[in-house]
Write an enzyme that holds these catalytic residues in place. Structure first.
Site, PDB file in Angstrom:
ATOM      1  N   SER A   1       0.973  -1.243   0.208  1.00 24.61           N
ATOM      2  CA  SER A   1       0.383  -0.314  -0.284  1.00 24.61           C
ATOM      3  C   SER A   1       1.158   1.027   0.025  1.00 24.61           C
ATOM      4  O   SER A   1       0.215   2.378   0.317  1.00 24.61           O
ATOM      5  CB  SER A   1      -1.190  -0.058   0.991  1.00 24.61           C
ATOM      6  OG  SER A   1      -2.061  -0.864   0.899  1.00 24.61           O
TER       7      SER A   1
ATOM      8  N   LYS B   1       0.425   3.966  -2.505  1.00 25.20           N
ATOM      9  CA  LYS B   1      -1.126   4.936  -2.836  1.00 25.20           C
ATOM     10  C   LYS B   1       0.376   6.047  -2.789  1.00 25.20           C
ATOM     11  O   LYS B   1      -0.496   7.025  -3.051  1.00 25.20           O
ATOM     12  CB  LYS B   1      -1.267   4.510  -1.889  1.00 25.20           C
ATOM     13  CG  LYS B   1      -2.421   3.462  -1.229  1.00 25.20           C
ATOM     14  CD  LYS B   1      -3.613   3.259  -0.488  1.00 25.20           C
ATOM     15  CE  LYS B   1      -4.482   2.148  -0.727  1.00 25.20           C
ATOM     16  NZ  LYS B   1      -3.898   0.839  -0.516  1.00 25.20           N
TER      17      LYS B   1
ATOM     18  N   SER C   1      -6.138   4.019   4.557  1.00 28.10           N
ATOM     19  CA  SER C   1      -5.179   2.924   2.603  1.00 28.10           C
ATOM     20  C   SER C   1      -6.321   2.294   2.193  1.00 28.10           C
ATOM     21  O   SER C   1      -6.535   1.347   2.587  1.00 28.10           O
ATOM     22  CB  SER C   1      -5.040   1.936   4.321  1.00 28.10           C
ATOM     23  OG  SER C   1      -3.385   1.023   2.934  1.00 28.10           O
TER      24      SER C   1
END
Length: 493
Positions: free
Chosen positions: A159, A162, A330
């Site tokens: 993640s 991102k 997230s």
């Protein structure tokens, strides 16, 4: 048998040799970086003082204290530093007082690369970080690389990708951009079409407002019962993420309500609708009925009739707010939506492939190091994602600099150690790094990562990225990453 997708722990439960700084990080001796030094110190120290809690994490797109400080710096050029030494810019005038209140009394000297090497090398070598570990630490004020190991090695970021997704979206669209959902009325006033613009945060209150505005427009025009359609043509390509049906992400659709969640939650894993667009249209039909508009039949999928006019519009929160929410929690659905908005801006199809091409092109335009990079998706759930520690740390340093204020939400959206989002339970109240670290987490089976900023003992803002693969214990890997980040706050100059 397909590999099970574990509940990623960043889903709210929770060499290169010597690094050559790109042009945007080379202005270490100019007045711009003197201004940035003051801003960098204060930006991090505001968090340490608890000001981040004064406002919700995305109530106005950027946390109020940091937004106001950033605006002031851009207008005034920050603190005056005529007496700067050749060794680097001086800390902000407020730094000694704030650091003293935090119990930091060491001399305010620049962070040292040799000290970091001594401190970080053994921590990176811990078996808990698996078979491959890469790391980069950059002084955000000067752009100086203070530490690097495998800085250009492409790694699966989970993640932490991102950071790249949101930076590309902000650069392409600007922090004030809003995603529109509209209702279109056909020329003969007999067909209404709910047109999805790609806003995953659309909720029932927004649908109710759209229905009320639509009913008002139809009453003014004397329209009778209408046929209802819904248009999802803004998106193309596969609706399913490559990981398949999963509680971490809904099917990709330009029209959905509450990210297709079926349990009333607003973050983390959740049961998802198999038909988010159809569910949204059916809910809209009911709300139209409540507002006095009769529909002749069940909602059907299809494009708006040519020549239709807009009778109602709902716009999402500003992109800055969506970015903050995506990073703090997230949020995979928002991240994928932002990649598609970047694609649409670039004239690419709003698909996984289009998002990859558009985001990569935008990062290239920003001058980022992209050797070996592959942005297979916007969320980091795809193991085909590859980025380097140098790319992530470089983006964070760029977001902290004075030349790209539109990227600031990348920093203000990062979870705060011990306080918010996916770092809320990773640091205790007694941890020396609580409030001094803001970072995006990343976790897949065998992959753990952490990238963000830390305020060191001298008041410097450091941008860092730590990526590890081949890990066997998520808990041990996370603890090791947290220790690495904590070490940055202790001062090694």
């Amino acid at each position: 048998m397909a590999e099970p997708v574990e509940r990623p722990t960043d889903e709210p439960l929770n060499g290169w040799g010597r690094w050559k700084a790109p042009e945007y990080l080379k202005r270490g001796s100019g007045s711009g970086n003197r201004r940035l030094a003051a801003g960098s110190a204060v930006l991090g120290l505001v968090v340490a003082a608890g000001a981040v809690l004064a406002a919700g994490p995305w109530d106005s797109g950027q946390r109020k204290a940091e937004r106001d400080r950033a605006v002031a710096l851009q207008r005034s050029g920050g603190a005056h530093h005529e007496g700067n030494t050749p060794d680097g810019p001086e800390p902000a005038p407020s730094a000694p007082a704030v650091l003293s209140a935090l119990g930091v009394t060491d001399g305010l000297t620049p962070a040292g690369a040799s000290g970091l090497r001594t401190a970080l090398d053994p921590l990176l070598d811990t078996p808990a970080l698996g078979s491959v570990r890469t790391a980069v630490v950059v002084d955000a004020a000067t752009g100086k690389q203070l530490y690097a190991r495998g800085a250009t090695t492409p790694m699966t970021p989970a993640s932490t990708v991102k950071i790249a997704t949101t930076a590309a979206a902000l650069s392409a669209l600007g922090p004030d951009y809003r995603i529109a959902t509209t209702v279109e009325l056909s020329p003969d006033s007999r067909t209404l079409t709910l047109v999805g613009g790609g806003d995953p945060t659309l909720d029932k209150a927004a649908l109710r407002s759209l229905a009320a505005d639509t009913a008002r427009s139809l009453r003014d025009g004397g329209t009778g019962p209408v046929r209802l359609m819904y248009d999802t043509s803004r998106y193309s390509g596969p609706a399913r993420h490559p990981i398949g049906p999963n509680e971490n992400i809904a099917p990709m659709s330009a029209l959905m309500v509450d990210e297709g969640r079926l349990d009333g939650s607003d973050r983390g894993p959740a049961p998802r609708s198999e038909d988010p667009a159809g569910d949204a249209a059916r809910s809209f039909a009911d709300l139209l009925g409540d507002a006095g508009v009769a529909t002749r039949s069940a909602a059907a999928s299809g494009k708006a009739v040519e020549g239709s006019r807009t009778v109602a519009t709902h716009r999402s929160k500003p992109l800055s707010a969506l970015v903050e929410r995506a990073l703090t929690n997230s949020d995979n659905d928002i991240a994928e939506a932002l990649a598609r908005q970047t694609a649409l801006k670039a004239g690419e199809p709003a698909s996984f492939a289009g998002g990859r091409r558009a985001s990569t092109a935008e990062l290239k335009r920003l001058g980022m190091p992209l050797a070996g990079a592959r942005l297979a998706d916007g969320s980091g759930l795809d193991r085909a994602d590859k980025v380097s520690a140098g790319l992530l740390a470089g983006l964070l340093a760029l977001a902290a600099g004075p030349d790209h204020p539109e990227l600031r939400p990348v920093l203000t959206g990062l979870p705060v150690a011990g306080f918010s989002g996916t770092l809320g339970d990773r640091y205790t109240a007694t941890s020396p790094a609580t409030g001094l670290i803001r970072a995006k987490t990343g976790t897949l089976t065998g992959v753990n990562s952490l990238a963000g900023t830390a305020v060191d003992a001298q008041g410097r803002l450091l941008a860092f990225a730590f990526l590890a693969s081949g890990t066997t214990s998520p808990a041990e890997a996370e603890a090791s990453l947290d220790t690495l980040a904590t070490t940055l706050t202790k001062g090694t100059g």
